[in-house]
Scaffold this motif. Structure first.
Motif, mmCIF file in Angstrom:
data_model
loop_
_atom_site.group_PDB
_atom_site.id
_atom_site.type_symbol
_atom_site.label_atom_id
_atom_site.label_comp_id
_atom_site.label_asym_id
_atom_site.label_seq_id
_atom_site.Cartn_x
_atom_site.Cartn_y
_atom_site.Cartn_z
ATOM 1 N N ILE A 77 0.868 -1.183 0.000
ATOM 2 C CA ILE A 77 0.000 0.000 0.000
ATOM 3 C C ILE A 77 0.902 1.229 0.000
ATOM 4 C CG2 ILE A 77 -1.840 1.241 1.214
ATOM 5 C CD1 ILE A 77 -2.584 -1.600 0.157
ATOM 6 N N THR A 78 0.797 2.043 -1.047
ATOM 7 C CA THR A 78 1.695 3.191 -1.187
ATOM 8 C C THR A 78 0.960 4.498 -0.916
ATOM 9 O OG1 THR A 78 1.270 3.265 -3.577
ATOM 10 C CG2 THR A 78 3.177 1.981 -2.836
ATOM 11 N N ASP A 79 1.747 5.489 -0.532
ATOM 12 C CA ASP A 79 1.195 6.811 -0.236
ATOM 13 C C ASP A 79 1.391 7.792 -1.384
ATOM 14 O OD1 ASP A 79 0.396 6.029 2.360
ATOM 15 O OD2 ASP A 79 2.438 6.332 3.097
ATOM 16 N N SER A 80 2.170 7.404 -2.396
ATOM 17 C CA SER A 80 2.433 8.298 -3.521
ATOM 18 C C SER A 80 2.932 7.504 -4.715
ATOM 19 C CB SER A 80 3.494 9.342 -3.127
ATOM 20 O OG SER A 80 4.745 8.704 -2.918
ATOM 21 N N ASP A 81 2.956 8.144 -5.872
ATOM 22 C CA ASP A 81 3.522 7.521 -7.072
ATOM 23 C C ASP A 81 5.011 7.256 -6.875
ATOM 24 O OD1 ASP A 81 1.092 7.604 -8.351
ATOM 25 O OD2 ASP A 81 1.533 9.435 -9.479
ATOM 26 N N TRP A 82 5.671 8.129 -6.110
ATOM 27 C CA TRP A 82 7.100 7.956 -5.837
ATOM 28 C C TRP A 82 7.345 6.625 -5.146
ATOM 29 C CZ3 TRP A 82 7.570 13.320 -3.136
ATOM 30 C CH2 TRP A 82 7.478 14.328 -4.091
ATOM 31 N N GLU A 83 6.478 6.252 -4.211
ATOM 32 C CA GLU A 83 6.652 4.979 -3.498
ATOM 33 C C GLU A 83 6.426 3.794 -4.439
ATOM 34 O OE1 GLU A 83 4.378 4.945 0.106
ATOM 35 O OE2 GLU A 83 5.626 6.500 1.024
ATOM 36 N N ASP A 84 5.501 3.927 -5.393
ATOM 37 C CA ASP A 84 5.317 2.890 -6.418
ATOM 38 C C ASP A 84 6.612 2.700 -7.208
ATOM 39 O OD1 ASP A 84 2.644 2.472 -5.804
ATOM 40 O OD2 ASP A 84 1.902 3.781 -7.384
ATOM 41 N N LYS A 85 7.187 3.818 -7.656
ATOM 42 C CA LYS A 85 8.425 3.765 -8.436
ATOM 43 C C LYS A 85 9.561 3.183 -7.604
ATOM 44 C CE LYS A 85 7.162 7.683 -11.315
ATOM 45 N NZ LYS A 85 7.379 9.104 -11.598
ATOM 46 N N PHE A 86 9.619 3.555 -6.336
ATOM 47 C CA PHE A 86 10.684 3.060 -5.475
ATOM 48 C C PHE A 86 10.561 1.557 -5.254
ATOM 49 C CE2 PHE A 86 12.569 2.328 -1.214
ATOM 50 C CZ PHE A 86 13.889 2.539 -1.589
ATOM 51 N N ALA A 87 9.345 1.051 -5.090
ATOM 52 C CA ALA A 87 9.137 -0.390 -4.923
ATOM 53 C C ALA A 87 9.668 -1.147 -6.135
ATOM 54 C CB ALA A 87 7.665 -0.702 -4.682
ATOM 55 N N ALA A 88 9.446 -0.618 -7.336
ATOM 56 C CA ALA A 88 9.952 -1.254 -8.549
ATOM 57 C C ALA A 88 11.479 -1.259 -8.563
ATOM 58 C CB ALA A 88 9.401 -0.552 -9.788
#
Length: 187
Positions: A77-88
Motif C-alpha cells: 500500500i503506497t502513499d504516492s507515485d514515488w513509493e510505487d516507483k521506489f518499490a519497482a
C-alpha cells in the motif's frame, strides 16, 4: 500572520523557544564525544517483529503488486507515485533480499517536536543481502519540512545507534531518498 505577511513576535519567540528546547533535549540525551545514552525500546510482546501475520483491510487505491520472491505481502500500500516507483527499483536491486512497506506493521519510532512526543512511521524496511544481516529503513521524501528533518535526525543519531548498540537485531541503517526522478543510484 499580520498585515504585510509578517509573523507576530510572540509566535516567532515561541517557535525559537521550541527549537532551543529540542536542541537542549538532544544535549541532555547525548554524551560528550557523540555517544548517545538513548536506548532503543522494543515491543516487549513482539521484540523481533515480523510480516508473517500482516492482515488489514484498506480502501486506498494506490497499491503496488510486489514480486513474491522479494515480498510475501500480496500488496504494497503506497502513499504516492514515488513509493510505487521506489518499490519497482527495490525489486530490481541485486543487493535487496526482501522488503516490506511499513503499513500496519507496527514499526514506529518516537521523536519529539516542539516539546511534544510524536510517532514516526518510516516508509520501507529493506533486508539487504550482506555478510551481516542488515535492515535498511528508507524514507521516500520529496518536500522536506522541519518535521522531516527532526525524524531523520532522530533515526540517524538516536534510534539507529541505539538499536545497533543493542546488538540483538542485526545491523540497521537509515536512508532518506529525495531523488524522486531516479532512486536507483541513491539506493
Amino acid at each position: 500572520v499580520c498585515k504585510g505577511g509578517t509573523m507576530p513576535a510572540q509566535l516567532l519567540y515561541r517557535q525559537l523557544a521550541d527549537e532551543v528546547a529540542d536542541i537542549i533535549f538532544g544535549g541532555l540525551t547525548d554524551r560528550k564525544g557523540g555517544e548517545s545514552v538513548v536506548r532503543a525500546l522494543v515491543d516487549p510482546y513482539n521484540p523481533v517483529g515480523s510480516t508473517l501475520n500482516v492482515r488489514f483491510n484498506t480502501s486506498k487505491t494506490t497499491r503496488y503488486w510486489p514480486r513474491p520472491d522479494k515480498s510475501h505481502i500480496n500488496w504494497i500500500i503506497t502513499d504516492s507515485d514515488w513509493e510505487d516507483k521506489f518499490a519497482a527499483v527495490i525489486e530490481e536491486h541485486p543487493r535487496v533480499y526482501s522488503y516490506a512497506k511499513n503499513h500496519n506493521l507496527g514499526f514506529e519510532v518516537p521523536y519529539a517536536m516542539e516539546g511534544e512526543a510524536r510517532t514516526y512511521l518510516p516508509d520501507f524496511l529493506i533486508r539487504l543481502d550482506t555478510d551481516t544481516p542488515t535492515t535498511l529503513i528508507v524514507e521516500v521524501k520529496g518536500y522536506r519540512g522541519h518535521d522531516a528533518m527532526l525524524k531523520a535526525d532522530t533515526m540517524r543519531n538516536k534510534w539507529i545507534p541505539a538499536i545497533n548498540r543493542n546488538g540483538k537485531y542485526g545491523k540497521w541503517g537509515f536512508a532518506e531518498l529525495r531523488e524522486v526522478q531516479d532512486f536507483a543510484p541513491a539506493l
